[in-house]
Design a protein around this motif. Structure first.
Motif, short mmCIF file in Angstrom:
data_model
loop_
_atom_site.label_atom_id
_atom_site.label_comp_id
_atom_site.label_asym_id
_atom_site.label_seq_id
_atom_site.Cartn_x
_atom_site.Cartn_y
_atom_site.Cartn_z
N ALA A 137 0.90 -1.06 -0.02
CA ALA A 137 0.07 -0.03 0.02
C ALA A 137 0.90 1.33 -0.01
O ALA A 137 1.70 1.56 0.88
CB ALA A 137 -0.92 -0.12 1.16
N ASP A 138 0.72 2.03 -0.89
CA ASP A 138 1.40 3.42 -1.01
C ASP A 138 0.54 4.40 -0.37
O ASP A 138 -0.70 4.74 -0.73
CB ASP A 138 1.90 3.70 -2.51
CG ASP A 138 2.52 2.84 -3.31
OD1 ASP A 138 3.12 1.88 -2.75
OD2 ASP A 138 2.81 3.14 -4.43
N ILE A 139 1.09 5.09 0.72
CA ILE A 139 0.25 6.04 1.44
C ILE A 139 0.80 7.48 1.40
O ILE A 139 2.17 7.55 1.18
CB ILE A 139 0.43 5.54 2.77
CG1 ILE A 139 1.82 5.57 3.46
CG2 ILE A 139 -0.25 4.22 3.12
CD1 ILE A 139 1.91 5.47 5.10
N TRP A 140 -0.06 8.57 1.25
CA TRP A 140 0.22 9.90 1.16
C TRP A 140 -0.39 10.82 2.28
O TRP A 140 -1.54 10.32 2.61
CB TRP A 140 -0.17 10.38 -0.17
CG TRP A 140 0.18 9.67 -1.45
CD1 TRP A 140 -0.12 8.40 -1.73
CD2 TRP A 140 1.00 10.05 -2.16
NE1 TRP A 140 0.39 8.15 -2.80
CE2 TRP A 140 1.37 9.23 -3.20
CE3 TRP A 140 2.06 11.30 -2.47
CZ2 TRP A 140 2.11 9.08 -4.25
CZ3 TRP A 140 2.94 11.33 -3.69
CH2 TRP A 140 3.02 10.10 -4.52
N LEU A 141 0.20 11.53 2.97
CA LEU A 141 -0.43 12.04 4.09
C LEU A 141 -0.73 13.50 3.54
O LEU A 141 -0.02 14.34 3.25
CB LEU A 141 0.77 12.40 5.20
CG LEU A 141 0.21 13.41 6.38
CD1 LEU A 141 -0.84 12.61 6.98
CD2 LEU A 141 1.34 13.75 7.24
N PHE A 142 -2.15 13.86 3.65
CA PHE A 142 -2.91 15.19 3.54
C PHE A 142 -3.97 15.35 4.36
O PHE A 142 -4.72 14.50 4.31
CB PHE A 142 -3.54 15.22 1.96
CG PHE A 142 -2.32 14.85 0.74
CD1 PHE A 142 -1.66 16.32 0.51
CD2 PHE A 142 -2.10 13.92 0.11
CE1 PHE A 142 -0.62 16.19 -0.35
CE2 PHE A 142 -1.08 13.76 -0.81
CZ PHE A 142 -0.26 15.03 -1.30
N ASP A 143 -3.92 16.45 4.82
CA ASP A 143 -5.06 16.91 5.77
C ASP A 143 -5.12 15.99 6.96
O ASP A 143 -6.32 15.47 7.53
CB ASP A 143 -6.26 17.17 5.12
CG ASP A 143 -6.16 18.37 4.20
OD1 ASP A 143 -5.63 19.05 4.38
OD2 ASP A 143 -6.99 18.12 3.11
N GLU A 144 -4.10 15.42 7.53
CA GLU A 144 -3.95 14.56 8.78
C GLU A 144 -4.65 13.16 8.40
O GLU A 144 -4.98 12.65 9.27
CB GLU A 144 -4.48 15.22 9.95
CG GLU A 144 -4.04 16.57 10.16
CD GLU A 144 -2.54 16.41 10.53
OE1 GLU A 144 -2.19 15.57 11.46
OE2 GLU A 144 -1.95 17.29 10.05
N GLU A 145 -4.76 12.92 7.20
CA GLU A 145 -5.31 11.53 6.67
C GLU A 145 -4.41 10.95 5.89
O GLU A 145 -3.74 11.43 5.01
CB GLU A 145 -6.40 11.82 5.90
CG GLU A 145 -7.41 10.55 5.38
CD GLU A 145 -7.90 9.80 6.84
OE1 GLU A 145 -7.47 8.61 7.14
OE2 GLU A 145 -8.58 10.30 7.46
N LEU A 146 -4.20 9.40 5.90
CA LEU A 146 -3.55 8.60 5.26
C LEU A 146 -4.12 8.18 4.15
O LEU A 146 -5.08 7.17 4.09
CB LEU A 146 -2.79 7.48 6.24
CG LEU A 146 -1.96 7.69 7.20
CD1 LEU A 146 -1.59 6.42 7.79
CD2 LEU A 146 -0.77 8.81 6.59
N PHE A 147 -4.02 8.59 2.75
CA PHE A 147 -4.45 8.25 1.64
C PHE A 147 -3.76 7.25 0.95
O PHE A 147 -2.55 7.13 1.14
CB PHE A 147 -4.85 9.37 0.67
CG PHE A 147 -5.79 10.40 1.16
CD1 PHE A 147 -7.05 10.08 1.04
CD2 PHE A 147 -5.44 11.50 1.85
CE1 PHE A 147 -8.26 11.29 1.67
CE2 PHE A 147 -6.07 12.37 2.21
CZ PHE A 147 -7.44 12.14 2.26
N VAL A 148 -4.42 6.24 -0.01
CA VAL A 148 -3.60 5.29 -0.61
C VAL A 148 -3.92 5.57 -2.16
O VAL A 148 -5.01 5.55 -2.77
CB VAL A 148 -4.24 3.64 -0.13
CG1 VAL A 148 -3.57 2.52 -1.16
CG2 VAL A 148 -4.05 3.48 1.25
N GLY A 149 -2.72 5.36 -2.73
CA GLY A 149 -2.67 5.55 -4.23
C GLY A 149 -1.25 5.42 -4.70
O GLY A 149 -0.40 5.77 -4.19
#
Length: 511
Positions: free
Chosen positions: A180-192
């Protein structure tokens, strides 16, 4: 003028023939009228038929139709009769086929009825097993039926989140690793895979954490017969409950910023005792093993303060672990605290030449051990370059590298001697440190080249095969050694890199 009796009789016998029969209002024959006209000199009896036979023939059309055709008949009559015969023949054949199919269906129906009606039939027991009122009522399923009949395979689902059904597609074919590739934006861990692919509902929680919690709760039901069971929880594979599932989390943004959010996201799994952890000297295997890659900061993974539970492991750089191709070739990398090698015995004064060499060595080692930045990529974020001995089983799990960067291109479709030496040395170096060797960025086309690379990697002892084609890797018989998953644990390679022995049990593949 009245005719004589002879004339009347003669007229009657002369004019009454078959062609005149239909025009007569009544047919009466006198006693003296001859019924037959015989001509003993005639050679064609059909021209002198008896009148009564000709009369009957004219009154019976069916008999007339059955008469053989004569040369004088209509030329279109015979083709018409042949066409009717052909039509009847086709009709009879079609009816015969339909009747035959009907008989076959009837026999099948009778066979099915026999199976259903027979009270002692094994088929009836199997078909109705577990249904209310039948044998085995309430026993047709197990509490841990989620992954029944799935055999775990040593493969890693590369970019798992791209699949139509993330996580579950990999488990379905038996892969023991997902990514799972994770990104941090607005204190949330998104996957993409990239920023453009991110959506609000695709998060680390929704795609992986929550589904894993649900699956493991089904695999570890609370039983009334063992309410105080404190044994280690079972994993996602019912056929091998001790097999761990490796969750590889690829840090895409700043590692130090992502780290606390990842720790928080893993807390539900941690509370259920589902995570593999280390106490510094011993590894306690859990249903889920979390490995950080990408920009994962090694210093935070290896710290008591930032990783107090020691349940997040590092993806170490495999390219820095070359250990040679024989047992005596392991390069002992100098640790941070060791002094550079000297050209003379200890305590002996250095010559000018040796002193210059020692100074050069210090500079080169200092540059090699430079601390890397926070976003250097897989195996290089916040690490000390050149210090391969820093990666141990207490802080690392994988040892990975890009296949293209570490081994190079296979221009002729085969591994060169130099490439085989690099491959074997890197795998041996990882294994001597207790780590699992993995290569990513494998060639995928043409298929024959891809299969050849898979075959060589497995024979040389790679621990997890990084794949995009899950079904091709787990179901195709691309390895002539009866399937690459049947490797013997600890089997030694021969000089050609092939593993000669294999076993059928998948339990030996547990990582």
């Amino acid at each position: 003028m009245r005719r004589s009796d002879e004339e009347t009789v003669g007229l009657t016998s002369r004019d009454l023939y078959i062609d005149d029969a239909p025009s007569q209002s009544s047919c009466q024959f006198s006693a003296s009228e001859p019924l037959l006209e015989e001509d003993s000199q005639s050679t064609n009896p059909t021209l002198h038929k008896p009148k009564w036979r000709a009369f009957l023939s004219s009154q019976n059309p069916r008999r007339s139709r059955r008469k053989p055709s004569r040369p004088g008949n209509d030329i279109g009559e015979k083709p018409t009769l042949n066409k009717r015969k052909r039509s009847r023949l086709c009709l009879n054949i079609s009816l015969g086929i339909l009747v035959l199919l009907g008989v076959i269906q009837l026999l099948n129906l009778i066979g099915s009825l026999v199976v259903i009606i027979l009270p002692d039939s094994i088929h009836r027991i199997v078909d109705s097993w577990g249904r209310p009122g039948h044998i085995g009522a309430g026993l047709s399923s197990w509490p841990t039926d989620f992954s029944r009949d799935i055999i775990p395979m040593p493969c890693h689902s590369h970019n798992d989140y791209w699949r139509r059904v993330p996580l579950f597609s990999a488990i379905e074919v038996g892969c023991i690793g997902v990514e799972a590739d994770i990104w941090l934006f607005d204190e949330e861990l998104f996957v993409g895979h990239s920023v453009a692919s991110l959506t609000p509902n695709r998060t680390l929680d929704s795609l992986y954490i929550n589904p894993l919690l649900d699956v493991l709760s089904k695999q570890n039901p609370r039983l009334t017969i063992l309410p105080d069971d404190t044994s280690q929880p079972h994993g996602v594979f019912d056929t091998d409950p001790e097999q761990t599932l490796i969750l590889l989390i690829d840090f895409k943004t700043s590692g130090s910023a992502l780290w606390p959010h990842v720790q928080s996201a893993l807390q539900p799994l941690r509370e259920k005792n589902y995570l593999t952890r280390s106490n510094g000297t011993q590894i306690t295997r859990g249903p889920i093993t979390v490995v950080g890659t990408g920009n994962t900061p090694f210093d935070m993974v290896n710290s008591e303060e930032t990783n107090p539970h020691h349940d997040v492991f590092f993806d170490a750089p495999l390219s820095e672990m070359y250990g040679g191709t024989t047992s005596g070739d392991l390069s002992t990398a100098t640790s941070i605290n060791e002094e550079p090698p000297k050209g003379t015995m200890q305590g002996e004064p250095l010559s000018d030449e040796n002193e210059k060499l020692a100074d050069t060595t210090k500079v080169s080692l200092g540059n090699a051990r430079k601390r890397r930045s926070d976003e250097e990529g897989q195996g290089k974020s916040r690490t000390i370059s050149g210090d391969a001995n820093a990666y141990t089983t207490s802080n690392s799990y994988y040892a990975s590298v890009s296949f293209g960067d570490a081994i190079g291109q296979l221009w002729d479709g085969q591994f060169s001697d130099h490439q085989m030496d690099l491959l074997r040395g890197q795998i041996k170096g990882a294994h001597r440190r207790g780590l699992k060797a993995r290569y990513w960025d494998l060639p995928f086309w043409p298929i024959s080249l891809r299969n050849h690379v898979w075959d060589v990697l497995v024979k040389e002892g790679v621990d997890l095969l990084n794949v995009d084609d899950l079904k091709g890797a787990t179901r195709r018989n691309w390895n002539r050694h009866h399937g690459w998953w049947k490797r013997m644990k600890g089997a030694s390679n021969d000089v050609h890199g092939g593993i000669e022995d294999s076993v059928d049990s998948p339990a030996v593949l547990r990582l």
